[in-house]
Design a protein around this motif. Structure first.
Motif, mmCIF file in Angstrom:
data_model
loop_
_atom_site.group_PDB
_atom_site.id
_atom_site.type_symbol
_atom_site.label_atom_id
_atom_site.label_comp_id
_atom_site.label_asym_id
_atom_site.label_seq_id
_atom_site.Cartn_x
_atom_site.Cartn_y
_atom_site.Cartn_z
ATOM 1 N N PRO A 73 -6.712 -9.627 -12.729
ATOM 2 C CA PRO A 73 -6.425 -9.583 -11.294
ATOM 3 C C PRO A 73 -6.229 -8.139 -10.823
ATOM 4 N N THR A 74 -6.574 -7.881 -9.562
ATOM 5 C CA THR A 74 -6.505 -6.535 -9.013
ATOM 6 C C THR A 74 -5.357 -6.410 -8.021
ATOM 7 N N VAL A 75 -4.578 -5.335 -8.174
ATOM 8 C CA VAL A 75 -3.436 -5.050 -7.313
ATOM 9 C C VAL A 75 -3.728 -3.812 -6.485
ATOM 10 N N ALA A 76 -3.386 -3.855 -5.207
ATOM 11 C CA ALA A 76 -3.531 -2.707 -4.307
ATOM 12 C C ALA A 76 -2.188 -1.987 -4.225
ATOM 13 N N ALA A 119 4.685 -2.192 7.148
ATOM 14 C CA ALA A 119 5.388 -3.134 6.269
ATOM 15 C C ALA A 119 5.076 -4.578 6.654
ATOM 16 N N LEU A 120 5.016 -4.874 7.949
ATOM 17 C CA LEU A 120 4.717 -6.231 8.403
ATOM 18 C C LEU A 120 3.294 -6.633 8.046
ATOM 19 N N HIS A 121 2.349 -5.709 8.199
ATOM 20 C CA HIS A 121 0.954 -5.990 7.861
ATOM 21 C C HIS A 121 0.829 -6.310 6.376
ATOM 22 N N VAL A 122 1.474 -5.506 5.539
ATOM 23 C CA VAL A 122 1.423 -5.723 4.090
ATOM 24 C C VAL A 122 2.080 -7.053 3.725
ATOM 25 N N TYR A 123 3.197 -7.356 4.352
ATOM 26 C CA TYR A 123 3.910 -8.595 4.055
ATOM 27 C C TYR A 123 3.041 -9.820 4.317
ATOM 28 N N ARG A 124 2.234 -9.776 5.360
ATOM 29 C CA ARG A 124 1.411 -10.923 5.746
ATOM 30 C C ARG A 124 0.055 -10.960 5.041
ATOM 31 N N SER A 125 -0.286 -9.898 4.327
ATOM 32 C CA SER A 125 -1.612 -9.799 3.728
ATOM 33 C C SER A 125 -1.787 -10.758 2.551
ATOM 34 N N THR A 126 -2.999 -11.269 2.387
ATOM 35 C CA THR A 126 -3.331 -12.110 1.234
ATOM 36 C C THR A 126 -3.725 -11.269 0.021
ATOM 37 N N VAL A 127 -3.831 -9.964 0.214
ATOM 38 C CA VAL A 127 -4.096 -9.043 -0.891
ATOM 39 C C VAL A 127 -2.777 -8.723 -1.584
ATOM 40 N N PRO A 128 -2.721 -8.739 -2.924
ATOM 41 C CA PRO A 128 -1.481 -8.386 -3.626
ATOM 42 C C PRO A 128 -1.192 -6.895 -3.496
ATOM 43 N N PHE A 129 -0.203 -6.559 -2.667
ATOM 44 C CA PHE A 129 0.136 -5.171 -2.369
ATOM 45 C C PHE A 129 1.471 -4.768 -2.994
ATOM 46 N N LEU A 130 1.539 -3.490 -3.398
ATOM 47 C CA LEU A 130 2.802 -2.870 -3.789
ATOM 48 C C LEU A 130 2.929 -1.569 -3.007
ATOM 49 N N LEU A 131 4.028 -1.440 -2.257
ATOM 50 C CA LEU A 131 4.305 -0.223 -1.508
ATOM 51 C C LEU A 131 5.335 0.605 -2.261
ATOM 52 N N MET A 132 5.089 1.914 -2.367
ATOM 53 C CA MET A 132 6.045 2.820 -3.003
ATOM 54 C C MET A 132 6.247 4.048 -2.134
ATOM 55 N N HIS A 133 7.510 4.295 -1.777
ATOM 56 C CA HIS A 133 7.859 5.501 -1.029
ATOM 57 C C HIS A 133 8.427 6.507 -2.023
ATOM 58 N N PRO A 165 7.075 -5.082 -3.181
ATOM 59 C CA PRO A 165 5.901 -5.951 -3.360
ATOM 60 C C PRO A 165 5.812 -6.948 -2.210
ATOM 61 N N ASN A 166 4.603 -7.333 -1.827
ATOM 62 C CA ASN A 166 4.481 -8.374 -0.812
ATOM 63 C C ASN A 166 4.503 -9.753 -1.491
ATOM 64 N N PRO A 167 4.639 -10.840 -0.735
ATOM 65 C CA PRO A 167 4.720 -12.173 -1.341
ATOM 66 C C PRO A 167 3.529 -12.521 -2.222
ATOM 67 N N THR A 168 2.326 -12.065 -1.857
ATOM 68 C CA THR A 168 1.144 -12.357 -2.671
ATOM 69 C C THR A 168 1.279 -11.749 -4.063
ATOM 70 N N LEU A 169 1.760 -10.515 -4.133
ATOM 71 C CA LEU A 169 1.958 -9.872 -5.440
ATOM 72 C C LEU A 169 3.109 -10.520 -6.197
ATOM 73 N N THR A 170 4.172 -10.872 -5.489
ATOM 74 C CA THR A 170 5.321 -11.512 -6.135
ATOM 75 C C THR A 170 4.904 -12.788 -6.851
ATOM 76 N N ARG A 171 4.046 -13.570 -6.212
ATOM 77 C CA ARG A 171 3.560 -14.808 -6.844
ATOM 78 C C ARG A 171 2.664 -14.497 -8.049
ATOM 79 N N LEU A 172 1.889 -13.431 -7.954
ATOM 80 C CA LEU A 172 0.963 -13.075 -9.024
ATOM 81 C C LEU A 172 1.695 -12.668 -10.294
ATOM 82 N N VAL A 173 2.799 -11.934 -10.172
ATOM 83 C CA VAL A 173 3.494 -11.397 -11.355
ATOM 84 C C VAL A 173 4.748 -12.183 -11.730
#
Length: 217
Positions: free
Chosen positions: A111-114, A127-141, A160-168
């Motif tokens: 699987p691929t993570v953005a 942050a809202l866009h990432v949260y709603r995305s179906t792409v598994p995203f991880l944001l790092m500041h 992590p967004n919900p899609t990534l949380t479910r993936l891992v």
């Protein structure tokens, strides 16, 4: 112009060190005019969700504690800008992720993570866009490290967004405070603690295989 390029390259190198030292990511730089919107690419080494998964997935390797780890493909973009991270970069990464998923024969096996890394904070709309995305995203500041003495202190937020949380899952991201009395806020997290990965109730140590010939493309 040269200073902004130098700052961007330095940020990419700092990101590489942080990701390997603390998040079990083995990546390499691919930045340039023909990078296709990607600055870093490689693997994220995480435990298997279940024991049965481990028997079906190729490329698994045991870490120093004998825990069998799988690899997830990582596509990362780094932005060392003073202004807040814009949602346009999220949309660009979504496009890159979808193109890669359609063109890769490994999308099911690995699987691929953005991953989006920014020296400046993420805007609320980002942050809202990432949260709603179906792409598994991880944001790092990763705040500017000039005043920091360690790589750990240079880590701001990890989200992590919900899609990534479910993936891992059951992997979890927890903020580890330096002391029980410390109550970090969104603005002081970089000085009061650090993010950590937890697996089935235990802190997961960072690990990547010592295989110089392992493909990271």
């Amino acid at each position: 112009m040269a200073s902004s390029v130098h700052r961007g390259v330095a940020f990419e190198h700092r990101s590489l060190q942080l990701l390997q030292a603390h998040l079990s990511m083995a990546l390499r730089r691919v930045g340039g005019k023909s990078d296709g919107g990607i600055d870093l690419v490689g693997w994220w080494w995480l435990p298997f969700t279940t024991d049965s998964d481990a028997t079906r997935r190729p490329g698994a390797l045991p870490d120093t504690d004998g825990l069998l780890r799988r690899r997830l493909r990582v596509l990362a973009q780094c932005k060392a800008e003073k202004k807040k991270f814009s949602p346009k970069y999220v949309r660009e990464m979504e496009g890159v992720w979808h193109i890669h998923s359609r063109s890769s024969n490994e999308s099911d096996t690995y699987p691929t993570v953005a991953l989006l890394l920014s020296e400046s904070p993420f805007s609320r709309s980002t942050a809202l866009h990432v949260y709603r995305s179906t792409v598994p995203f991880l944001l790092m500041h990763l705040p500017n490290s000039q005043s920091n003495t360690t790589l750990v202190s240079a880590i701001g937020t990890v989200c992590p967004n919900p899609t990534l949380t479910r993936l891992v899952k059951p992997l979890a991201f927890h903020w580890e405070r330096h002391s029980a009395a410390s109550q970090p806020t969104e603005t002081d997290r970089s000085t009061s603690g650090r993010p950590g990965l937890w697996w089935q109730g235990h802190k997961l140590g960072s690990w990547v295989p010592d295989l110089p010939d392992l493909d990271t493309t």
